[in-house]
Motif scaffolding. Structure first.
Motif, PDB file in Angstrom:
ATOM      1  N   ASN A  36       4.789   8.309 -12.837  1.00 24.30           N
ATOM      2  CA  ASN A  36       5.626   7.489 -11.964  1.00 24.30           C
ATOM      3  C   ASN A  36       7.016   7.191 -12.520  1.00 24.30           C
ATOM      4  N   GLN A  37       7.139   7.070 -13.826  1.00 23.06           N
ATOM      5  CA  GLN A  37       8.405   6.630 -14.432  1.00 23.06           C
ATOM      6  C   GLN A  37       8.862   7.619 -15.500  1.00 23.06           C
ATOM      7  N   LEU A  38       9.953   7.248 -16.165  1.00 19.86           N
ATOM      8  CA  LEU A  38      10.487   8.068 -17.252  1.00 19.86           C
ATOM      9  C   LEU A  38       9.902   7.633 -18.602  1.00 19.86           C
ATOM     10  N   TYR A  39       8.717   7.098 -18.576  1.00 17.64           N
ATOM     11  CA  TYR A  39       7.942   6.831 -19.792  1.00 17.64           C
ATOM     12  C   TYR A  39       6.474   6.999 -19.416  1.00 17.64           C
ATOM     13  N   ALA A  40       5.639   7.309 -20.375  1.00 14.88           N
ATOM     14  CA  ALA A  40       4.214   7.501 -20.111  1.00 14.88           C
ATOM     15  C   ALA A  40       3.515   7.808 -21.424  1.00 14.88           C
ATOM     16  N   GLY A  41       2.183   7.726 -21.405  1.00  6.43           N
ATOM     17  CA  GLY A  41       1.394   8.183 -22.536  1.00  6.43           C
ATOM     18  C   GLY A  41       1.263   7.162 -23.645  1.00  6.43           C
ATOM     19  N   ILE A  42       0.488   7.536 -24.648  1.00  9.60           N
ATOM     20  CA  ILE A  42       0.242   6.659 -25.793  1.00  9.60           C
ATOM     21  C   ILE A  42       0.410   7.461 -27.074  1.00  9.60           C
ATOM     22  N   ASP A  43       1.167   6.912 -27.984  1.00 13.60           N
ATOM     23  CA  ASP A  43       1.254   7.477 -29.336  1.00 13.60           C
ATOM     24  C   ASP A  43       0.564   6.503 -30.273  1.00 13.60           C
ATOM     25  N   TYR A  44      -0.438   6.995 -31.001  1.00 14.47           N
ATOM     26  CA  TYR A  44      -1.283   6.116 -31.800  1.00 14.47           C
ATOM     27  C   TYR A  44      -0.538   5.509 -32.984  1.00 14.47           C
ATOM     28  N   TYR A  45       0.394   6.253 -33.570  1.00 15.02           N
ATOM     29  CA  TYR A  45       1.152   5.734 -34.705  1.00 15.02           C
ATOM     30  C   TYR A  45       2.117   4.636 -34.254  1.00 15.02           C
TER      31      TYR A  45
END
Length: 505
Positions: A103-112
């Motif tokens: 939906n946006q210009l950000y997404a996901g997960i970075d564990y660090y």
């Protein structure tokens, strides 16, 4: 309890308040944190790549108000109820780390990055002086230095701040200060009519910044763009000359590297030529597209960015550093940021400290309290290396290319244009409209298709995909690929799901 406390040896009572011992139950607090972290792990982190989970559990606002029990009361509630509230907050929030959140210009997960956020939230630092934030100031310095290298400058300065909109405001004010330093003390009253230039496709924050800084939105000259959404340099030249003939004072050009809707990159080299010719500050809003600099394959999109005076770059977008993580980078290394923003607060920035006060960087920020946002990016960069970050950019753009080719193969899907970045803009034309003549009635009906599909996907929870009208074009979908959790199967699902949701339209 108060009576028992008073009977203890050395009990002190002031204004009816017992001062002996802490007021918080540390053991109970630690237990609550432990249980809450378990919920976070189970309900967010462990489900981050599970496509069988919903992207959102949709509820209407009035219904959600009742579910969450938002009322604050005089007495606190038990930990079990608060933990259930935590579960409910997670359940009814949008899962931006879901592989099908587009939906946006950000997404996901970075564990660090996530662990870095846990650390900084627990430490609760504020980044303005070395004495209260020694590690995070050094981290920010190291990250800014590395980002400057990727822009192509030999030296520079910078500051992390709350969003690309604020970065653009910083840059606009900095350019104005460079043009007329006396504004810091004397204000706007003695200034000529200042004019700045940006493209029709720029981020809306440019208008907001002009309004906020007292420049005025009428003094933002919007430059025509070509069919791909890129600023036309010849039109910029015309508008600069026009402003001078009107007796105005041009001071700034804002180019965009990765526009919000179409993902367009302005021709930076040609724009820089015009800025040099007319003595104008060149700011590049690379909030979205700046991360392409990490990729040896795609950095050509920002060719000429080294000629900019300032750059906005948001690692929390394509690189997944976690919101918020946004830098304003400045080529000038003479202390211009500090000269522009310094207020020399004696209670923070004493000059007779026992260490090098050059590390007290808070006086070059418009904020006082400031989050250690660079730490998220730094820890992630340390863990993945530049090659790991580069792989994220390359894979996202490869997935975007795959989706484009699939769109071309499928009946009913129509691209607006060939993308050059991760924004894929397309219409879906339902079977009932495919044989209609191209005319006002067709476009009016097609305009209604995307909002209906969006409503259905939201209520089903299967995915989230943005849509909008744009420059005379009726509603179309804008799909954005970012998250490393996204796979080819998710691209196929996206097209299949649109067809399924719109089969009766």
């Amino acid at each position: 309890c108060k009576q028992e406390m008073l009977q203890k040896k050395n009990a002190v009572l002031v204004d009816g308040v017992i001062l002996n011992g802490p007021i918080m139950d540390s053991k109970a607090g630690e237990k609550f944190v432990e249980e809450a972290c378990k919920i976070i792990m189970e309900e967010i982190v462990q489900k981050a790549d599970d496509v069988t989970e919903k992207v959102c559990e949709w509820q209407a606002p009035e219904t959600l108000k009742q579910i969450l029990d938002l009322e604050m009361r005089d007495t606190g509630e038990c930990h079990q109820k608060i933990l259930q509230l935590c579960r409910d907050v997670i359940k009814y929030s949008v899962k931006t780390n879901h592989p099908r959140f587009f939906n946006q210009l950000y997404a996901g997960i970075d564990y660090y990055s996530l662990v870095a956020r846990f650390i900084t939230e627990a430490l609760n630092p504020s980044v303005y002086t070395y004495e209260v934030s020694p590690v995070f100031l050094l981290v920010e310095e190291a990250v800014i230095k590395k980002m400057i290298e990727f822009i192509g400058w030999e030296e520079g300065d910078g500051i992390f701040n709350p969003g690309g909109s604020v970065s653009n405001m910083y840059a606009m004010n900095l350019a104005r200060y460079k043009f007329c330093p006396e504004i810091k003390e004397k204000g706007l009253s003695g200034l000529p009519r200042l004019v700045l230039f940006t493209s029709e496709e720029c981020h809306y924050s440019m208008k907001k910044a002009a309004s906020f800084l007292g420049i005025g939105t009428e003094n933002v000259y919007f430059i025509k763009t070509d069919e791909r959404g890129k600023m036309i340099p010849e039109e910029l030249e015309k508008q600069v000359q026009r402003a001078r003939k009107e007796g105005s004072a041009p001071f700034l050009v804002c180019a965009t590297a990765g526009t919000t809707v179409l993902g367009a990159f302005d021709p930076l080299d040609k724009i820089a030529d015009i800025c040099e010719k007319h003595g104008l500050w060149l700011h590049v809003d690379a909030s979205w597209g700046g991360s392409a600099l990490i990729s040896r394959k795609h950095c050509r999109l920002l060719h000429g960015i080294h000629r900019a005076d300032s750059v906005a770059w948001n690692p929390h977008k394509m690189l997944l550093a976690g919101i918020q993580c946004c830098a304003l980078l400045v080529k000038d290394n003479s202390g211009l940021l500090k000269k522009c923003y310094s207020a020399e607060a004696a209670y923070l920035f004493q000059q007779d400290k026992f260490y090098d006060v050059n590390y007290d960087t808070g006086d070059k920020s418009i904020q006082c309290s400031r989050r250690p946002d660079a730490f998220k990016f730094w820890l992630m960069w340390k863990a993945l290396g530049t090659t790991g970050l580069e792989e994220r950019v390359n894979r996202a753009l490869a997935l975007a290319r795959y989706l484009v080719e699939e769109i071309k193969k499928r009946e009913g899907f129509q691209l607006l244009l060939e993308p050059e970045y991760a924004n894929i803009c397309f219409w879906y034309i339902p079977p009932s409209l495919r044989k209609m003549e191209d005319g006002p009635e067709f476009w009016q009906k097609l305009h209604q298709v995307a909002p209906i599909i969006k409503e259905r996907m939201m209520k089903k929870g299967s995915m989230m995909l943005g849509y909008q009208p744009h420059r005379g074009k009726v509603n179309f979908f804008r799909q954005v690929v970012i998250s490393p959790q996204v796979s080819r199967e998710d691209m196929d699902f996206l097209l299949d799901e649109i067809e399924l949701l719109a089969k009766d339209l």
